[in-house]
Design an enzyme around this catalytic site. Sequence first.
Site, PDB file in Angstrom:
ATOM      1  N   ALA A   1      21.812  21.278  61.943  1.00  0.00           N
ATOM      2  CA  ALA A   1      20.933  22.402  61.622  1.00  0.00           C
ATOM      3  C   ALA A   1      19.688  22.428  62.511  1.00  0.00           C
ATOM      4  O   ALA A   1      18.890  21.500  62.507  1.00  0.00           O
ATOM      5  CB  ALA A   1      20.519  22.319  60.151  1.00  0.00           C
TER       6      ALA A   1
ATOM      7  N   ARG B   1      15.212  32.817  87.685  1.00  0.00           N
ATOM      8  CA  ARG B   1      14.422  32.623  86.465  1.00  0.00           C
ATOM      9  C   ARG B   1      13.610  31.354  86.620  1.00  0.00           C
ATOM     10  O   ARG B   1      14.092  30.367  87.183  1.00  0.00           O
ATOM     11  CB  ARG B   1      15.321  32.499  85.234  1.00  0.00           C
ATOM     12  CG  ARG B   1      16.029  33.750  84.830  1.00  0.00           C
ATOM     13  CD  ARG B   1      16.763  33.565  83.517  1.00  0.00           C
ATOM     14  NE  ARG B   1      17.672  32.415  83.540  1.00  0.00           N
ATOM     15  CZ  ARG B   1      18.547  32.150  82.575  1.00  0.00           C
ATOM     16  NH1 ARG B   1      18.625  32.937  81.524  1.00  0.00           N
ATOM     17  NH2 ARG B   1      19.341  31.102  82.667  1.00  0.00           N
TER      18      ARG B   1
ATOM     19  N   LEU C   1      21.869  29.352  56.022  1.00  0.00           N
ATOM     20  CA  LEU C   1      22.417  30.670  56.397  1.00  0.00           C
ATOM     21  C   LEU C   1      21.366  31.575  57.043  1.00  0.00           C
ATOM     22  O   LEU C   1      21.543  32.787  57.120  1.00  0.00           O
ATOM     23  CB  LEU C   1      23.053  31.374  55.191  1.00  0.00           C
ATOM     24  CG  LEU C   1      24.206  30.630  54.511  1.00  0.00           C
ATOM     25  CD1 LEU C   1      24.754  31.444  53.343  1.00  0.00           C
ATOM     26  CD2 LEU C   1      25.316  30.304  55.503  1.00  0.00           C
TER      27      LEU C   1
ATOM     28  N   ASP D   1      23.704  24.399  54.464  1.00  0.00           N
ATOM     29  CA  ASP D   1      23.285  25.362  55.475  1.00  0.00           C
ATOM     30  C   ASP D   1      22.402  26.410  54.812  1.00  0.00           C
ATOM     31  O   ASP D   1      22.708  26.887  53.732  1.00  0.00           O
ATOM     32  CB  ASP D   1      24.516  26.032  56.105  1.00  0.00           C
ATOM     33  CG  ASP D   1      24.211  26.702  57.434  1.00  0.00           C
ATOM     34  OD1 ASP D   1      23.342  27.597  57.459  1.00  0.00           O
ATOM     35  OD2 ASP D   1      24.848  26.343  58.445  1.00  0.00           O
TER      36      ASP D   1
ATOM     37  N   ASP E   1      17.962  24.210  52.156  1.00  0.00           N
ATOM     38  CA  ASP E   1      17.182  23.724  53.290  1.00  0.00           C
ATOM     39  C   ASP E   1      17.298  22.213  53.392  1.00  0.00           C
ATOM     40  O   ASP E   1      17.269  21.510  52.374  1.00  0.00           O
ATOM     41  CB  ASP E   1      15.712  24.129  53.090  1.00  0.00           C
ATOM     42  CG  ASP E   1      14.900  24.015  54.361  1.00  0.00           C
ATOM     43  OD1 ASP E   1      14.665  22.883  54.814  1.00  0.00           O
ATOM     44  OD2 ASP E   1      14.495  25.067  54.897  1.00  0.00           O
TER      45      ASP E   1
ATOM     46  N   TYR F   1      11.796  23.795  72.657  1.00  0.00           N
ATOM     47  CA  TYR F   1      13.112  23.465  72.097  1.00  0.00           C
ATOM     48  C   TYR F   1      13.513  22.039  72.490  1.00  0.00           C
ATOM     49  O   TYR F   1      13.855  21.210  71.638  1.00  0.00           O
ATOM     50  CB  TYR F   1      14.170  24.462  72.564  1.00  0.00           C
ATOM     51  CG  TYR F   1      15.578  23.987  72.310  1.00  0.00           C
ATOM     52  CD1 TYR F   1      16.040  23.814  71.006  1.00  0.00           C
ATOM     53  CD2 TYR F   1      16.445  23.690  73.362  1.00  0.00           C
ATOM     54  CE1 TYR F   1      17.329  23.353  70.761  1.00  0.00           C
ATOM     55  CE2 TYR F   1      17.725  23.232  73.127  1.00  0.00           C
ATOM     56  CZ  TYR F   1      18.166  23.065  71.825  1.00  0.00           C
ATOM     57  OH  TYR F   1      19.434  22.603  71.592  1.00  0.00           O
TER      58      TYR F   1
ATOM     59  N   GLY G   1      12.213  27.852  86.060  1.00  0.00           N
ATOM     60  CA  GLY G   1      12.692  26.650  85.385  1.00  0.00           C
ATOM     61  C   GLY G   1      14.189  26.440  85.399  1.00  0.00           C
ATOM     62  O   GLY G   1      14.684  25.547  84.721  1.00  0.00           O
TER      63      GLY G   1
END
Length: 320
Positions: A73, A279, A32, A30, A50, A140, A281
């Site tokens: 992650a 909102r 962090l 991780d 990473d 995303y 979407g």
Amino acid sequence: MVLITGGAGYIGGTTARYLIEQGEDVVILDSLVSSNIEDVPNGAVFYKGDVADVELVSEIVKKHKIDACLHFAAFIEVAESVINPYKYFENNTAKALKLFNTLKDNGVLKIVFSSTAAVYGEPQYTPIDENHPLNPVNPYGMSKFFTENILASFGASYNVRHVVLRYFNACGAWGGSGEKHNPETHLIPLILQVPLGKRDKIYINGTDYDTKDGTCIRDYIHVYDLARAHYAALNYLRAGGKSEKINLGSGKGFSIKEVIEVCEKVTGMEINKEVRGRRAGDPAILIASNSKAKEILGWNITYNDLYDIVKSAYLFHKNM
């Protein structure tokens, strides 16, 4: 041993803790960047780094004889992804590509991938099953969609067997792991911030949807049940299972007003709320079909009651 990337985060940390309880040897990697060292569960071997660090990942795999990877992650804020798509494509897609390639080069050919219902975009029907068209509407969701396709290509060309798990609304707390996002965007912790004195009111975005009370309906799945599903997916791959894409949800939905009412029951306090416009979407209804998870993974949810889900979250936030 199992490598868990993002194992200091909310879902990754809960899953790591659950696997350790099942007797698994766990290694966590991780950065962090959006998590905390104190959330690394006891019993896990921890590396700060990473996932795109080829040398480090190779060292971890060889040193600990890693046989499978659970990849959590990622950055997860939809609004931020719209403002800064590069950040999401670089971290969630490009770095995942590098991780998968490093794992493949070191003989790790079993991967469980933490994906999202955001890959579906605007629902054409509900409950949403795995055959629903994929049409993500924000960076995303696109970043996870692209990563799913990378895994599919690695499966076809390199025999990397994988299970893609598409979550709906993760919530609740278990074993000391709860939501600590900054900023917080998830409904249940946002509502609970009002009785805990961290927020003046909760906003209801739209009361004119075609639903039973005019507010959006969503499918909420407890983080403990997500952890159990990841362990089931891992064991499915260990048993020789073929690659699959599987939804994780409760199969039922609750409206925004219903969630607020349950939060009021749990806390014993009336929660100040204000209605605003819709909102952009926000679909009226998002509910998962979880029949494939039951069939393929032998998985069932244990947190069936929204009251119990909210109570677990409230106790966590109250004691933070």
